[in-house]
Design an enzyme around this catalytic site. Sequence first.
Site, short mmCIF file in Angstrom:
data_model
loop_
_atom_site.label_atom_id
_atom_site.label_comp_id
_atom_site.label_asym_id
_atom_site.label_seq_id
_atom_site.Cartn_x
_atom_site.Cartn_y
_atom_site.Cartn_z
N GLU A 75 0.84 -1.21 0.00
CA GLU A 75 0.00 0.00 0.00
C GLU A 75 0.87 1.25 0.00
O GLU A 75 1.86 1.32 0.73
CB GLU A 75 -0.90 -0.02 1.24
N HIS A 76 0.49 2.22 -0.83
CA HIS A 76 1.26 3.45 -1.00
C HIS A 76 2.66 3.16 -1.55
O HIS A 76 3.61 3.90 -1.32
CB HIS A 76 1.33 4.27 0.30
N ASP A 92 2.80 2.12 -4.96
CA ASP A 92 2.69 2.24 -6.43
C ASP A 92 3.42 3.48 -6.96
O ASP A 92 4.16 3.39 -7.93
CB ASP A 92 1.22 2.22 -6.89
N GLY A 124 -18.01 3.46 -5.27
CA GLY A 124 -17.42 4.46 -4.38
C GLY A 124 -16.94 3.92 -3.05
O GLY A 124 -16.72 4.68 -2.12
N GLY A 164 -14.12 2.06 -2.85
CA GLY A 164 -12.70 1.78 -2.94
C GLY A 164 -12.40 0.39 -3.49
O GLY A 164 -11.27 -0.08 -3.42
N LEU A 165 -13.41 -0.28 -4.05
CA LEU A 165 -13.17 -1.60 -4.65
C LEU A 165 -13.08 -1.46 -6.17
O LEU A 165 -13.09 -2.44 -6.89
CB LEU A 165 -14.26 -2.58 -4.24
N GLU A 212 -8.95 7.29 -17.35
CA GLU A 212 -9.29 7.82 -16.02
C GLU A 212 -8.41 9.04 -15.70
O GLU A 212 -8.89 10.03 -15.16
CB GLU A 212 -9.15 6.72 -14.96
N ASP A 214 -5.48 -0.67 -10.39
CA ASP A 214 -6.89 -1.02 -10.53
C ASP A 214 -7.21 -1.61 -11.90
O ASP A 214 -7.87 -2.64 -12.02
CB ASP A 214 -7.78 0.22 -10.33
N TYR A 258 -2.36 13.00 0.70
CA TYR A 258 -1.73 12.18 -0.34
C TYR A 258 -0.53 12.92 -0.95
O TYR A 258 0.55 12.36 -1.09
CB TYR A 258 -2.77 11.85 -1.40
#
Length: 385
Positions: free
Chosen positions: A34-35, A37, A122, A124-125, A160, A172, A221
């Site tokens: 996580e974090h 990428d 919405g 987060g999946l 996106e 994703d 972020y």
Amino acid sequence: MSPQEKVRARFEAEFGESPAFIVRAPGRVNLIGEHTDYNDGFVFPMAIDRATWIALRPRADKRVSAISLDMDERREFALDDLPRPGKLRWIDYLIGVAWSLGERGYALNGWDGVISGDVPIGSGLSSSAALELAAARAFYEVSDFDWDARAMALACQAAENNWLSVNCGIMDQMISAAGVADRALLIDCRSLATRTAPLPPGTAVVILDTGTRRGLVDSEYNERRARCEAAARHFGVAALRDIDLAEFERRGHELDEVSRRRARHVISENERALQARDAMKAGDAGTLGRLMIESHISLRDDFEVSSPALDAIVAGANAEAACYGARMTGAGFGGCAVALARTEAADTFGERVAAKYRAETGYEPAIYVTRASRGAETVFPASIP
Ligand code: ADP
Ligand code: MG
């Protein structure tokens, strides 16, 4: 009715014939990494058994006409005269994919379609990536180009990023395009190389939605990102991906205290993602669960992107005998946690965690017991094995 049955039934009612194709593309959950990428590191998601479905038939006039059952709307656009980006209405995701594929030189034909899905929107999946990849798959079926999962993921990410102006990494779209049944997918965010690994036998992945949504997350972020980039510059490398824990132990003291903790999270998280793959290959649920627990602690204490709600649901999960390990998943500050649990106890595990969490916080959680599913595909007509 399943989303597949729903889109077929509405298609037949609408057009008086069977659809020529039914396609699907899944949502996803990140197991670990996580974090990492945007630090050129490793992420380790799996595609979930919830997806966006489209029943469709080709059109001869270069137009797309789509009905969204979930939004209860019909929209149409011309491929040779794309409307400018709108305000993230559902149709803009389809237009964005058409634009992005067109930019890349794919010649597209139009289609009539009915869209529905069961990826919660919405949460987060990544219902957005599921919609994009399903749209790409629809274009693939009515046009004349080869399906390449990585190329499709990149095109949808560009849609996106550049058409919808949503800043997201490649995870994703890549996992929605390239997911494998009963496998998680380790993605190297620098090379985009992927490796699959089996979920440990007898385990289920349980998604625990805290029912809370992140608020002012953009500034946080950007702060995390800036510190990671500054730390990499300090060490003279392109990204924190290029520093291992041994080197960090020698030189970490050169950073200020906050930057040191931010960097330590990213560097240790990359290591954990790689160790998670070894644990999966060995079928070692205990080790995988422990790595997930360590990931959460690192995100909470070093990276500081957890929240009281996430901490509460993770603690509740980890207290259960059926749980190997749980952690927050996604950007943080709210949203979902993910747990690895014994398959046969997964449903009761979810109910117990939800009850405890509800009583403790007053928030309304949602629990999804999931399996790793295949990435974007055509399910009708059935492909020849
Ligand atoms: P998520 O975390 O689920 O990806 P996003 O805000 O990125 O959340 O994307 C959600 C948006 O994607 C919705 O507002 C809608 O425009 C579109 N979308 C996702 N799934 C569907 C669907 N099944 N039908 C129509 N639109 C969808
Ligand atoms: Mg999204």
